[in-house]
Enzyme design. Sequence first.
Site, PDB file in Angstrom:
ATOM      1  N   ASN A   7     -12.058  -0.882  26.401  1.00  0.00           N
ATOM      2  CA  ASN A   7     -12.882  -1.734  25.534  1.00  0.00           C
ATOM      3  C   ASN A   7     -12.778  -3.155  26.093  1.00  0.00           C
ATOM      4  OD1 ASN A   7     -14.071  -3.228  23.533  1.00  0.00           O
ATOM      5  ND2 ASN A   7     -12.908  -2.310  21.854  1.00  0.00           N
ATOM      6  N   ARG A  90     -16.372   1.489  25.812  1.00  0.00           N
ATOM      7  CA  ARG A  90     -17.110   1.056  24.627  1.00  0.00           C
ATOM      8  C   ARG A  90     -18.202   0.091  25.082  1.00  0.00           C
ATOM      9  NH1 ARG A  90     -15.724  -3.213  19.928  1.00  0.00           N
ATOM     10  NH2 ARG A  90     -17.487  -2.648  18.643  1.00  0.00           N
ATOM     11  N   HIS A 179     -21.077  -0.580  15.060  1.00  0.00           N
ATOM     12  CA  HIS A 179     -19.907   0.156  14.542  1.00  0.00           C
ATOM     13  C   HIS A 179     -20.203   1.661  14.455  1.00  0.00           C
ATOM     14  CE1 HIS A 179     -18.474  -3.616  12.118  1.00  0.00           C
ATOM     15  NE2 HIS A 179     -17.806  -3.529  13.259  1.00  0.00           N
ATOM     16  N   ARG A 240     -19.043 -14.278   9.658  1.00  0.00           N
ATOM     17  CA  ARG A 240     -20.501 -14.122   9.642  1.00  0.00           C
ATOM     18  C   ARG A 240     -21.013 -14.065   8.202  1.00  0.00           C
ATOM     19  NH1 ARG A 240     -19.942  -9.222  13.249  1.00  0.00           N
ATOM     20  NH2 ARG A 240     -19.621 -10.064  15.326  1.00  0.00           N
ATOM     21  N   GLU A 332      -8.996  -0.134   4.617  1.00  0.00           N
ATOM     22  CA  GLU A 332      -7.827   0.742   4.565  1.00  0.00           C
ATOM     23  C   GLU A 332      -6.682   0.138   3.762  1.00  0.00           C
ATOM     24  OE1 GLU A 332      -6.816   1.772   8.690  1.00  0.00           O
ATOM     25  OE2 GLU A 332      -8.967   1.971   9.071  1.00  0.00           O
ATOM     26  N   GLU A 382     -11.758   4.589  16.743  1.00  0.00           N
ATOM     27  CA  GLU A 382     -12.881   4.538  17.687  1.00  0.00           C
ATOM     28  C   GLU A 382     -12.455   4.979  19.079  1.00  0.00           C
ATOM     29  OE1 GLU A 382     -13.337   0.609  15.896  1.00  0.00           O
ATOM     30  OE2 GLU A 382     -15.458   0.756  16.391  1.00  0.00           O
TER      31      GLU A 382
END
Length: 395
Positions: A7, A90, A179, A240, A332, A382
């Site tokens: 990644n 990724r 995502h 954001r 989570e 991921e």
Amino acid sequence: MKVLVINAGSSSVKYQLYQMPEADVIAKGLVERIGEEGASLTQTSSGKKHEIAQPIADHEQAMDIILAALVNKDYGVISDVSEIASVGHRVVHGGDEFSGSMIIDDKVVASIEKFADLAPLHNPPNLTGIRAAQHGLPNAKQVACFDTSFHATIPEVAYMYALPYELYEEYRIRRYGFHGTSHRYVARKCTEVMGVGKYDANVITCHLGNGCSMTAVKNGKSVDTSMGLTPLEGLVMGTRSGDFDPAILFYLTDKGYSIKDLNTLCNKKSGLLGISGESNDMRNLSELAAKGDKKAQLAIDIFAYRVKKYIGTYTAVLGTLDAVVFTGGIGENAVELRAQICSDQKQIGIEIDADVNAKTRGLGCVSTEASRVKVYVIPTDEEFAIAADTYELTK
Ligand code: ADP
């Protein structure tokens, strides 16, 4: 078969080496501050951590250092880099060209380049990571796993904006969503936990981390998602804004803001940070709110309200709802926020078990027995999803 998952960000590369199909993580690591002062590699294997601090000029060198760490005599995990059969990358933006992960060829590279103007912070470093891996591991197969590809099934009615159609034809302006690897992973895992087939449930997945997005998954397929052309749309995030009236931008332009100012404002200075004026981190905000900080509390409340609003919207989109899944650092772990989001949702059929929810920080079901819609906490993975796709395509 050993699969390396990469990644690559603008100044960092995260990696994990998997033994597949067992899905054992043999080693994982992070190269940070590439091209900056204080660059380092940290690698963990068999529970032990090793750190190397040295100047790292670029991604090519980062890849060399990663491969050297993986074969290091003292703390390495393989004897030769040729043991790495394939590499899964990724890639943030694949536009509307890919409905799944792809073995990388010139056409895939060209598409990643093409969509770089829609993901200028992500696609160029992703591509640099791909080139560095092709160079460092010339015999390994390279696979691209796109954040956008799970959303390829979103219908036109949900991906088109009500803007002049020519903008779609000329610039491909539409909702793409992000995502996707995470939403797909937790939606599949949810059906496993529910004991139903992977296409046999309607699920709303909430990925709440620094970046946040929600997806309506109908019979295993993404049918709508909250992020849009870019990751700015939708939920309130760390920095954001998510959704707001675009006329605010015209108004601020009149007040002297430049395009660059507005970009920074919406992407870097808004969200939890912008409202609270204190932090983009949910843990800090919870602590501040507990001490009576009103703006921190407001930031949390707006965040929770927006998620709740999207649950309502996506319930309408799905027609019937079987489960809601929470994942990501906030999803989570932030137990009170989860309770807040799921409060007063009897009409939708969501009833949370306060005691179980308060104790659940990993995989678990946090709704009551009677709750018509089940609520699950499912840690996302991921890297594993990328390793699994890479293995399937290259085994
Ligand atoms: P990223 O999107 O960068 O992968 P994460 O998924 O790790 O980020 O999520 C980061 C967010 O999760 C931060 O806002 C952090 O405060 C929040 N978080 C992590 N642990 C907790 C916790 N125990 N309680 C509340 N929020 C938490």
